[in-house]
Scaffold this active site. Structure first.
Site, PDB file in Angstrom:
ATOM      1  N   ASP A  89       0.670  -1.137   0.006  1.00  0.00           N
ATOM      2  CA  ASP A  89      -0.156  -0.192   0.018  1.00  0.00           C
ATOM      3  C   ASP A  89       0.739   1.250   0.151  1.00  0.00           C
ATOM      4  OD1 ASP A  89      -2.189   1.405   0.197  1.00  0.00           O
ATOM      5  OD2 ASP A  89      -2.943   0.719   1.963  1.00  0.00           O
ATOM      6  N   GLY A  90       0.253   2.510  -0.298  1.00  0.00           N
ATOM      7  CA  GLY A  90       0.810   3.632  -0.203  1.00  0.00           C
ATOM      8  C   GLY A  90       0.884   4.345   1.036  1.00  0.00           C
ATOM      9  N   ALA A  91       1.395   5.414   1.575  1.00  0.00           N
ATOM     10  CA  ALA A  91       1.355   6.099   2.496  1.00  0.00           C
ATOM     11  C   ALA A  91       1.267   7.693   2.080  1.00  0.00           C
ATOM     12  CB  ALA A  91       2.540   5.944   3.550  1.00  0.00           C
ATOM     13  N   GLY A 105      -6.910   9.205   0.867  1.00  0.00           N
ATOM     14  CA  GLY A 105      -7.940   8.613   0.035  1.00  0.00           C
ATOM     15  C   GLY A 105      -9.201   8.237   0.522  1.00  0.00           C
ATOM     16  N   GLU A 111      -7.886  -0.221   4.913  1.00  0.00           N
ATOM     17  CA  GLU A 111      -6.426  -0.362   4.669  1.00  0.00           C
ATOM     18  C   GLU A 111      -5.982  -0.978   5.984  1.00  0.00           C
ATOM     19  OE1 GLU A 111      -5.564   3.235   1.423  1.00  0.00           O
ATOM     20  OE2 GLU A 111      -5.600   3.566   3.620  1.00  0.00           O
TER      21      GLU A 111
END
Length: 262
Positions: A89-91, A105, A111
């Site tokens: 995942d992103g951060a 988001g 998440e």
């Protein structure tokens, strides 16, 4: 095409491309939400189509699920998967201890559930997401709509005794209406500037009635893959205590670069 990408998008792409190498046949993989995670989904989709990679993905939002199906990834629910080998995942921010702020988001609840139901969490980010102290990015707090103004007042009152620089809170909007998460909740964005004790703040917030979850991810991330606009990729493993660097060449691919609208 890759030549048309901005430096920031190149950084996101190389981080996603490198992180995709962690996915192996037969894995159950959590798929994150956001612009960097969307690059990952595209990369994995290409590996499914071109290399025959076989894995099942558990998306963290409806839009990630739609993109995953579109690029040919088999999508299952967390209930079907039961447990995951890996989540990528992103951060929105990460610090030197690989603590994170996520939820820009609006998918922080799914998440966090998916990340904590995984043997390993890998975060992909561009170098601009690294901070000395968390808090410059507004901290999302998901709250139930019922009594949200009372919850907001309680949060603001509590922030007075917390080690933060700012205390402004705003209700996230979608046009003229409140933003609504996939679970039907609202999001309060906390403009804190600097969070001195993220662990304490995360615990205190989640004890409040009306708060569903907060965007502080503490002791969840195992590896951060940091991308740079020149193709360099840095891998930081918090468990092994190692930092390694790699470099990826940009490869022209209509399949990956034809849709940059996220």
């Amino acid at each position: 095409m890759s030549a048309e990408l901005s430096p920031i998008d190149k950084a996101k792409f190389v981080a996603a491309r490198r992180a995709a190498d962690y996915v192996e046949d037969g894995m159950r993989v959590g798929l994150g939400t956001g612009s960097t995670a969307a690059w990952l989904v595209r990369c994995l989709g290409e590996m499914v189509r071109e290399d025959g990679l076989k894995f099942r993905g558990v998306p963290t939002s409806t839009r990630t699920a739609e993109l995953a199906r579109e690029v040919g990834i088999e999508v299952i629910s967390l209930e079907e998967a039961k447990w995951l080998d890996l989540t990528i995942d992103g951060a929105d921010e990460f610090d030197g201890e690989l603590n994170l702020i996520k939820g820009g988001g609006g998918a922080l609840l799914q998440e966090k559930i998916v990340a904590t139901a995984s043997d390993q969490m890998i975060v992909i980010a561009d170098a601009a997401k690294e901070v000395h102290a968390l808090g410059a990015f507004p901290l999302p707090v998901e709250v139930v709509p019922f009594g949200w103004t009372a919850t907001r007042a309680l949060v603001e009152e509590t922030l007075v005794s917390m080690d933060v620089m700012g205390r402004e809170t705003t209700l996230r909007m979608n046009g003229s209406q409140p933003f609504v998460t996939d679970e039907g909740n609202f999001i309060l964005d906390l403009h804190l500037d600097r969070i001195g004790n993220p662990r304490q703040l995360a615990m205190v917030l989640n004890q409040m009635p009306g708060v569903v979850e907060n965007g502080l991810f503490i002791d969840i991330c195992d590896v951060v893959v940091v991308g740079h606009g020149d193709g360099r990729v840095e891998l930081r493993d918090i468990n092994a205590g190692t930092v390694t660097e790699d470099r990826l060449d940009f490869v022209e691919s209509d399949n990956l670069f034809s849709d940059l609208g996220d």
